[in-house]
Motif scaffolding. Sequence first.
Motif, PDB file in Angstrom:
ATOM      1  N   UNK A 282      30.502  44.778  30.108  1.00 15.50           N
ATOM      2  CA  UNK A 282      31.101  44.419  28.826  1.00 15.50           C
ATOM      3  C   UNK A 282      32.618  44.543  28.934  1.00 15.50           C
ATOM      4  N   UNK A 283      33.319  44.074  27.927  1.00 13.42           N
ATOM      5  CA  UNK A 283      34.766  44.189  27.946  1.00 13.42           C
ATOM      6  C   UNK A 283      35.236  45.625  28.076  1.00 13.42           C
ATOM      7  N   UNK A 284      34.591  46.507  27.344  1.00 15.86           N
ATOM      8  CA  UNK A 284      34.959  47.929  27.416  1.00 15.86           C
ATOM      9  C   UNK A 284      34.650  48.484  28.796  1.00 15.86           C
ATOM     10  N   UNK A 290      37.390  48.153  36.379  1.00 14.41           N
ATOM     11  CA  UNK A 290      38.388  47.421  37.153  1.00 14.41           C
ATOM     12  C   UNK A 290      39.666  48.245  37.231  1.00 14.41           C
ATOM     13  N   UNK A 291      39.919  48.759  38.415  1.00 18.95           N
ATOM     14  CA  UNK A 291      41.078  49.633  38.616  1.00 18.95           C
ATOM     15  C   UNK A 291      42.339  48.808  38.810  1.00 18.95           C
ATOM     16  N   UNK A 376      38.171  46.209  42.362  1.00 13.86           N
ATOM     17  CA  UNK A 376      39.511  45.631  42.401  1.00 13.86           C
ATOM     18  C   UNK A 376      39.334  44.112  42.467  1.00 13.86           C
ATOM     19  N   UNK A 377      39.996  43.372  41.558  1.00 12.18           N
ATOM     20  CA  UNK A 377      39.946  41.925  41.601  1.00 12.18           C
ATOM     21  C   UNK A 377      39.158  41.334  40.449  1.00 12.18           C
ATOM     22  N   UNK A 378      39.039  40.007  40.468  1.00  9.96           N
ATOM     23  CA  UNK A 378      38.255  39.301  39.465  1.00  9.96           C
ATOM     24  C   UNK A 378      36.780  39.645  39.638  1.00  9.96           C
ATOM     25  N   UNK A 379      36.043  39.669  38.539  1.00 11.56           N
ATOM     26  CA  UNK A 379      34.631  40.069  38.581  1.00 11.56           C
ATOM     27  C   UNK A 379      33.684  38.878  38.611  1.00 11.56           C
TER      28      UNK A 379
END
Length: 441
Positions: A282-284, A290-291, A376-379
């Motif tokens: 989710x957004x939260x 995502x560090x 790290x990076x786009x999911x």
Amino acid sequence: MSATPDEDIDGFFTTARTTGREETVELTDESYRTFLPDLDDPKLAEVRGMTYEEFAQDRYQAPFLRDLLVHWDGLYREPFVGITSDGAVRQGLYALPGTAPADTGSEPAEAARRFLAMLTPGELDAVRHDIDAPQWRAWSNPEFMVYRVGLRMEVLSDDKTAAIHDVLRASLSADGYARVSGAMELNGHLGELAGLPTVMNRHSYWFSVYGDPSADTRGEPWGWQLFGHHVALHFVSVGGRHVIAPVFLGGEPALVDDEAGVHEPLFTTRERIALELAGSLTGVQRGRAVVFESVLDPAMPEGRLHPADERHVAGAFRDNRVIPFEGIPASELDTAQRDLLRRIAADSLDLLVEEQRELTLAEYDAHVDETWFSWYGATDGSQPFYFRVHSPVLIAEFDHHAGVWLTNRLPARFHVHTTLRHPNGNDYAKALIARWRERGE
């Protein structure tokens, strides 16, 4: 190595510090051929035909590598502590079975004994070490060796090399042996792509035996070590338990495409599960997990992006590293997400035979509420990424890297490094060996 050629190190970091998410390399699995090296490039031509020893001596002359080797040597000579999250080793995390194993030899031990029986006295002296020998920690993963430990497979006769494969096959799960032997084959593939088969080939690896496999019938600790470019693993049998850690497996490229078609990438299952988990956040949750927004995020602190390791933190000579938890704790994931996290851990433990993998996963389960997932990076899988599963008893990393022998200067999904560790002192099964000695068996 994970860094670009030595003279390009500064250029790599300049690129890394000025590149945003939108500019990172987006590549399909097949596109590594876009970055095949020019075989007439002097960097390749000057070392073509060198033996592995000549190549190592050539590498040692690079100023960057001289400094790095000094640093690695200092880490190697530190007394073993184990990876921790805060500098303090937690006790009592690892346990042996309640009863000693039956007085029968195991298949790994029998295969190791058959291999040792084939060797000359000089080869035996080179390949055998005490179970507590410091050489356990001398492994590395570049294409040149840092320390010479054991026997070099490529110089052995075919029957002895085959016997080492028998030890690997007997010690690992079927899928695990396929993954390790596949990584060795990929190293040979890279050697052909670069025109350097004497530097990188399917048998440019060092093999050692620790302890006495004959004592396996009494549950006494023994093990073996295999290491070289993109492959490093450590197998220990003690008191009915198997430990395979540290593990370093990678590939550049991590797949082969030939006349028979495109073969499945080496780590496709783990990558797919991780992307499913990352995509489910989710957004939260994503805000926690995502560090860094890119594997080359300029927000990374100084030193976080390493010229040899890039983002992974549990590689060679990092036996005593303090690695704080980061990302999102598993307690903040839902049931399906926690299942995906466990599947990543299980795939990271796939080298173990099923019974032993279940014992190790039980330790993971016991500490799942203390387990963290970082990204790290786009999911969405559109860009290279790094992730880590980190618990008191397991660290599993996955990292996309820039080219070393291929020419991509930015991380790409066809160059993969993975690591596996057992924090708080059980790399090389040291915590379990201590428990076995306390039991007095």
